[in-house]
Design a protein around this motif. Structure first.
Motif, PDB file in Angstrom:
ATOM      1  N   MET A 113       5.519   9.794  -9.997  1.00  0.00           N
ATOM      2  CA  MET A 113       4.204  10.177  -9.486  1.00  0.00           C
ATOM      3  C   MET A 113       3.548  11.221 -10.389  1.00  0.00           C
ATOM      4  SD  MET A 113       5.076  10.058  -5.409  1.00  0.00           S
ATOM      5  CE  MET A 113       3.528  10.759  -4.891  1.00  0.00           C
ATOM      6  N   GLN A 147      -3.874   4.080 -10.408  1.00  0.00           N
ATOM      7  CA  GLN A 147      -4.123   4.634  -9.078  1.00  0.00           C
ATOM      8  C   GLN A 147      -3.372   3.834  -8.010  1.00  0.00           C
ATOM      9  OE1 GLN A 147      -8.399   4.405  -9.409  1.00  0.00           O
ATOM     10  NE2 GLN A 147      -8.567   6.615  -9.755  1.00  0.00           N
ATOM     11  N   ARG A 148      -3.327   2.520  -8.171  1.00  0.00           N
ATOM     12  CA  ARG A 148      -2.575   1.663  -7.246  1.00  0.00           C
ATOM     13  C   ARG A 148      -1.084   1.973  -7.346  1.00  0.00           C
ATOM     14  NH1 ARG A 148      -0.378  -2.906  -8.561  1.00  0.00           N
ATOM     15  NH2 ARG A 148      -1.748  -3.248 -10.348  1.00  0.00           N
ATOM     16  N   TYR A 150       0.260   4.842  -8.175  1.00  0.00           N
ATOM     17  CA  TYR A 150       0.485   6.134  -7.525  1.00  0.00           C
ATOM     18  C   TYR A 150       0.568   5.959  -6.000  1.00  0.00           C
ATOM     19  CZ  TYR A 150       0.086  10.928  -6.028  1.00  0.00           C
ATOM     20  OH  TYR A 150       0.335  12.135  -5.416  1.00  0.00           O
ATOM     21  N   ARG A 151      -0.369   5.193  -5.438  1.00  0.00           N
ATOM     22  CA  ARG A 151      -0.356   4.977  -3.976  1.00  0.00           C
ATOM     23  C   ARG A 151       0.924   4.270  -3.532  1.00  0.00           C
ATOM     24  NH1 ARG A 151      -5.693   3.744  -5.171  1.00  0.00           N
ATOM     25  NH2 ARG A 151      -5.286   1.501  -5.036  1.00  0.00           N
ATOM     26  N   SER A 154       3.798   6.699  -3.730  1.00  0.00           N
ATOM     27  CA  SER A 154       3.649   7.669  -2.642  1.00  0.00           C
ATOM     28  C   SER A 154       4.052   7.063  -1.301  1.00  0.00           C
ATOM     29  CB  SER A 154       2.196   8.159  -2.602  1.00  0.00           C
ATOM     30  OG  SER A 154       2.012   9.066  -1.557  1.00  0.00           O
ATOM     31  N   ASP A 155       3.633   5.826  -1.065  1.00  0.00           N
ATOM     32  CA  ASP A 155       4.022   5.142   0.185  1.00  0.00           C
ATOM     33  C   ASP A 155       5.533   4.984   0.272  1.00  0.00           C
ATOM     34  OD1 ASP A 155       1.348   4.925   0.868  1.00  0.00           O
ATOM     35  OD2 ASP A 155       1.207   2.774   0.369  1.00  0.00           O
TER      36      ASP A 155
END
Length: 160
Positions: A113, A147-148, A150-151, A154-155
């Motif tokens: 991340m 960005q996808r 990272y999400r 994170s999820d």
């Protein structure tokens, strides 16, 4: 500039050796990301299959980014290349792997991340600093993928 933005996979852009050099510097980071995500995927296969699949998917995206960025560097008048210095941590998951996997996955995700945030920042900066619409489009596509990533990371971190 021609209306066809790509000829033979090479985008049609206005030559800019400084921008080419800036983007070329990022190729080593991308090569390192490919290695890191594939290492993580392989290490966790059969232990945490969800994390393994995510890491493998991101590695594939990074391979595509490497190709896109290399072609862009070439179109801008530079020479693509990478000087990736990557080392893999020594992690023994051979005994009682399921108990040891969770903290390893958390460490991987936290580091990944941080790397994604750095990539997002750099790609956004390049996209915002160029007047060339083809360069901007390519950088925004890669930025969207990062960005996808990272999400998704994170999820996954929120679930482990």
């Amino acid at each position: 500039m021609n209306e066809n933005p790509n000829v033979g996979g090479v985008p049609r852009v206005t030559p800019d050796p400084r921008l080419a050099a800036r983007i070329a510097r990022s190729l080593s980071d991308v090569m390192g990301a490919i290695h890191t995500y594939e290492f993580q995927s392989t290490l966790l296969e059969g232990i945490d299959n969800e994390a393994s699949r995510l890491f493998s998917s991101i590695a594939m995206d990074e391979m595509r980014h490497y190709r896109m960025l290399s072609m862009l560097v070439r179109a801008l008048g530079g020479t693509p290349g990478a000087n990736a210095r990557v080392s893999t941590p020594r992690i023994d998951l051979s005994e009682d792997a399921s108990c040891r996997a969770l903290p390893v996955v958390r460490r991987f995700l936290a580091a990944d991340m941080r790397d994604e945030v750095a990539a997002i920042s750099e790609y956004r900066s390049i996209a915002e600093s160029t007047a060339d619409p083809a360069v901007r489009t390519i950088m925004e596509e890669i930025l969207s993928d990062e960005q996808r990533h990272y999400r998704a990371l994170s999820d996954l971190l929120g679930r482990v």
